[in-house]
Design a protein around this motif. Structure first.
Motif, PDB file in Angstrom:
ATOM      1  N   GLY A   1      10.127  45.055 122.625  1.00 37.45           N
ATOM      2  CA  GLY A   1      10.060  44.046 123.685  1.00 37.45           C
ATOM      3  C   GLY A   1      11.244  44.123 124.626  1.00 37.45           C
ATOM      4  N   ILE A   2      12.421  44.383 124.095  1.00 37.68           N
ATOM      5  CA  ILE A   2      13.608  44.511 124.953  1.00 37.68           C
ATOM      6  C   ILE A   2      13.471  45.715 125.873  1.00 37.68           C
ATOM      7  CG2 ILE A   2      16.080  45.082 124.907  1.00 37.68           C
ATOM      8  CD1 ILE A   2      16.325  43.151 122.521  1.00 37.68           C
ATOM      9  N   ILE A   3      12.927  46.810 125.362  1.00 39.01           N
ATOM     10  CA  ILE A   3      12.691  47.983 126.222  1.00 39.01           C
ATOM     11  C   ILE A   3      11.755  47.611 127.361  1.00 39.01           C
ATOM     12  CG2 ILE A   3      11.590  50.264 126.282  1.00 39.01           C
ATOM     13  CD1 ILE A   3      12.714  50.667 123.420  1.00 39.01           C
ATOM     14  N   TRP A   4      10.705  46.859 127.048  1.00 45.36           N
ATOM     15  CA  TRP A   4       9.765  46.426 128.085  1.00 45.36           C
ATOM     16  C   TRP A   4      10.447  45.512 129.103  1.00 45.36           C
ATOM     17  CZ3 TRP A   4       7.939  41.393 128.971  1.00 45.36           C
ATOM     18  CH2 TRP A   4       6.918  41.295 129.909  1.00 45.36           C
ATOM     19  N   VAL A   5      11.243  44.559 128.613  1.00 49.10           N
ATOM     20  CA  VAL A   5      11.943  43.633 129.511  1.00 49.10           C
ATOM     21  C   VAL A   5      12.910  44.390 130.415  1.00 49.10           C
ATOM     22  CG1 VAL A   5      13.660  41.776 129.572  1.00 49.10           C
ATOM     23  CG2 VAL A   5      11.663  41.557 128.116  1.00 49.10           C
ATOM     24  N   LEU A   6      13.632  45.347 129.856  1.00 44.41           N
ATOM     25  CA  LEU A   6      14.569  46.134 130.673  1.00 44.41           C
ATOM     26  C   LEU A   6      13.827  46.909 131.757  1.00 44.41           C
ATOM     27  CD1 LEU A   6      17.059  47.467 127.958  1.00 44.41           C
ATOM     28  CD2 LEU A   6      17.481  45.713 129.719  1.00 44.41           C
ATOM     29  N   GLY A   7      12.655  47.444 131.421  1.00 39.40           N
ATOM     30  CA  GLY A   7      11.850  48.129 132.428  1.00 39.40           C
ATOM     31  C   GLY A   7      11.439  47.193 133.547  1.00 39.40           C
ATOM     32  N   ASP A   8      11.006  45.985 133.187  1.00 41.73           N
ATOM     33  CA  ASP A   8      10.638  44.998 134.207  1.00 41.73           C
ATOM     34  C   ASP A   8      11.842  44.583 135.049  1.00 41.73           C
ATOM     35  OD1 ASP A   8       7.972  44.990 133.650  1.00 41.73           O
ATOM     36  OD2 ASP A   8       7.878  42.901 132.967  1.00 41.73           O
ATOM     37  N   LEU A   9      12.994  44.397 134.409  1.00 43.22           N
ATOM     38  CA  LEU A   9      14.196  44.024 135.160  1.00 43.22           C
ATOM     39  C   LEU A   9      14.568  45.112 136.160  1.00 43.22           C
ATOM     40  CD1 LEU A   9      16.387  42.368 132.373  1.00 43.22           C
ATOM     41  CD2 LEU A   9      15.311  41.224 134.327  1.00 43.22           C
ATOM     42  N   MET A  10      14.439  46.369 135.765  1.00 45.82           N
ATOM     43  CA  MET A  10      14.735  47.472 136.683  1.00 45.82           C
ATOM     44  C   MET A  10      13.765  47.463 137.866  1.00 45.82           C
ATOM     45  SD  MET A  10      17.419  48.780 135.488  1.00 45.82           S
ATOM     46  CE  MET A  10      17.579  50.228 136.493  1.00 45.82           C
ATOM     47  N   ARG A  11      12.502  47.205 137.587  1.00 51.18           N
ATOM     48  CA  ARG A  11      11.511  47.132 138.674  1.00 51.18           C
ATOM     49  C   ARG A  11      11.830  45.979 139.615  1.00 51.18           C
ATOM     50  NH1 ARG A  11       5.632  47.475 136.077  1.00 51.18           N
ATOM     51  NH2 ARG A  11       5.051  47.325 138.266  1.00 51.18           N
ATOM     52  N   LEU A  12      12.218  44.843 139.059  1.00 55.63           N
ATOM     53  CA  LEU A  12      12.536  43.681 139.892  1.00 55.63           C
ATOM     54  C   LEU A  12      13.786  43.933 140.719  1.00 55.63           C
ATOM     55  CD1 LEU A  12      11.712  40.795 137.400  1.00 55.63           C
ATOM     56  CD2 LEU A  12      10.463  41.381 139.489  1.00 55.63           C
ATOM     57  N   LEU A  13      14.767  44.622 140.171  1.00 59.94           N
ATOM     58  CA  LEU A  13      15.971  44.958 140.941  1.00 59.94           C
ATOM     59  C   LEU A  13      15.646  45.862 142.120  1.00 59.94           C
ATOM     60  CD1 LEU A  13      18.673  45.506 138.166  1.00 59.94           C
ATOM     61  CD2 LEU A  13      18.602  43.677 139.884  1.00 59.94           C
ATOM     62  N   LYS A  14      14.603  46.678 141.977  1.00 57.10           N
ATOM     63  CA  LYS A  14      14.167  47.545 143.071  1.00 57.10           C
ATOM     64  C   LYS A  14      13.276  46.808 144.056  1.00 57.10           C
ATOM     65  CE  LYS A  14      14.340  51.709 140.254  1.00 57.10           C
ATOM     66  NZ  LYS A  14      13.535  52.733 139.573  1.00 57.10           N
ATOM     67  N   GLY A  15      12.950  45.542 143.759  1.00 56.23           N
ATOM     68  CA  GLY A  15      12.108  44.747 144.646  1.00 56.23           C
ATOM     69  C   GLY A  15      10.625  44.850 144.346  1.00 56.23           C
ATOM     70  N   ASP A  16      10.231  45.547 143.296  1.00 55.33           N
ATOM     71  CA  ASP A  16       8.830  45.688 142.917  1.00 55.33           C
ATOM     72  C   ASP A  16       8.421  44.487 142.069  1.00 55.33           C
ATOM     73  OD1 ASP A  16       6.305  46.464 142.176  1.00 55.33           O
ATOM     74  OD2 ASP A  16       6.969  48.159 140.938  1.00 55.33           O
ATOM     75  N   MET A  17       7.575  43.622 142.635  1.00 55.80           N
ATOM     76  CA  MET A  17       7.166  42.409 141.929  1.00 55.80           C
ATOM     77  C   MET A  17       5.798  42.541 141.274  1.00 55.80           C
ATOM     78  SD  MET A  17       8.629  39.288 144.221  1.00 55.80           S
ATOM     79  CE  MET A  17       7.906  39.773 145.760  1.00 55.80           C
ATOM     80  N   LYS A  18       5.277  43.750 141.199  1.00 54.75           N
ATOM     81  CA  LYS A  18       3.968  43.955 140.584  1.00 54.75           C
ATOM     82  C   LYS A  18       3.973  43.559 139.104  1.00 54.75           C
ATOM     83  CE  LYS A  18       0.288  47.335 140.718  1.00 54.75           C
ATOM     84  NZ  LYS A  18      -0.655  46.726 141.598  1.00 54.75           N
ATOM     85  N   CYS A  19       5.123  43.660 138.452  1.00 49.80           N
ATOM     86  CA  CYS A  19       5.210  43.295 137.032  1.00 49.80           C
ATOM     87  C   CYS A  19       5.083  41.791 136.812  1.00 49.80           C
ATOM     88  CB  CYS A  19       6.509  43.811 136.427  1.00 49.80           C
ATOM     89  SG  CYS A  19       7.999  43.123 137.152  1.00 49.80           S
ATOM     90  N   LEU A  20       5.155  40.997 137.877  1.00 53.16           N
ATOM     91  CA  LEU A  20       5.013  39.546 137.747  1.00 53.16           C
ATOM     92  C   LEU A  20       3.563  39.093 137.829  1.00 53.16           C
ATOM     93  CD1 LEU A  20       8.014  38.373 139.966  1.00 53.16           C
ATOM     94  CD2 LEU A  20       7.928  38.647 137.486  1.00 53.16           C
ATOM     95  N   GLU A  21       2.659  40.030 138.093  1.00 51.41           N
ATOM     96  CA  GLU A  21       1.241  39.699 138.187  1.00 51.41           C
ATOM     97  C   GLU A  21       0.593  39.895 136.825  1.00 51.41           C
ATOM     98  OE1 GLU A  21      -0.283  42.253 141.187  1.00 51.41           O
ATOM     99  OE2 GLU A  21       1.079  41.484 142.714  1.00 51.41           O
ATOM    100  N   PHE A  22      -0.369  39.041 136.508  1.00 50.55           N
ATOM    101  CA  PHE A  22      -1.063  39.142 135.238  1.00 50.55           C
ATOM    102  C   PHE A  22      -2.399  39.822 135.462  1.00 50.55           C
ATOM    103  CE2 PHE A  22       1.800  35.528 134.737  1.00 50.55           C
ATOM    104  CZ  PHE A  22       2.529  35.988 133.666  1.00 50.55           C
ATOM    105  N   GLY A  23      -2.759  40.712 134.566  1.00 45.02           N
ATOM    106  CA  GLY A  23      -3.931  41.551 134.760  1.00 45.02           C
ATOM    107  C   GLY A  23      -5.220  41.034 134.157  1.00 45.02           C
TER     108      GLY A  23
END
Length: 192
Positions: free
Chosen positions: A141-163
């Protein structure tokens, strides 16, 4: 996490979950048949099934995290403009990382405390195997969270959408297809 590695990890976790599920079903079914038909059984199947279920649950939680299938409430996020949405999403991921960090810490503490202790069932196995599942889930889970944090730092908010539902149109169609139960005219009368 790179897509190729992510897809391979998900496939490996799905394979392990399928093996665990098949093993549990076979052992429990075989034990039930032996108990009812032959008044005997295989000792230890309960312990194996319990340990398998623990690992199945935690591996499944990590696999669903990686695929974005966990439930989430995004009512607030949808109402926000992009900049506040990014900040709220980032803060939410930090909270998730903190909770997962507690899971890792607690699981590790239990592994240390229970080192050398075996279960008291028919099949003695190290109790640390139970807590290793929590450690696996926390680290995954921490690996997943770190991946999302990296995406958010780049401005990619696609990880905030639910599928689960791609748009409100799909949800409206799904809800419209559900018919409410027809109530009887006479409240004391029940139809059979």
């Amino acid at each position: 996490m790179k897509t190729g590695l992510k897809d391979k990890s998900i496939k490996i976790m799905e394979f392990i979950m399928a093996v665990l599920m098949a093993e549990m079903a076979i052992l429990v079914f075989l034990n039930v048949v032996l108990r009812y038909a032959f008044h005997s059984g295989i000792s230890g199947t309960e312990e194996i099934a319990r340990l398998s279920f623990i690992w199945l649950s935690f591996i499944g939680a990590v696999a669903v995290m990686f695929t974005g299938g966990h439930l989430g409430v995004d009512i607030l996020l949808r109402k926000l403009s992009p900049k506040p949405r990014l900040l709220v999403g980032f803060f939410g991921r930090l909270l998730m990382g903190g909770a997962l960090g507690l899971l890792v810490w607690g699981s590790w503490q239990q592994i240390v405390v229970n080192q050398g202790i075996t279960s008291m069932g028919a099949i003695p196995y190290p109790l640390t195997w139970n807590y290793a599942a929590g450690l696996f889930a926390g680290v995954g889970g921490i690996i997943w969270v770190l991946g999302d944090l990296m995406r958010l730092l780049k401005g990619d908010m696609k990880c905030l959408e639910f599928g689960a539902v791609e748009d409100e149109g799909e949800l409206a169609v799904a809800l419209a297809s559900v018919q409410p139960p027809v109530l009887s005219e006479n409240p004391g009368h029940q139809e059979k």
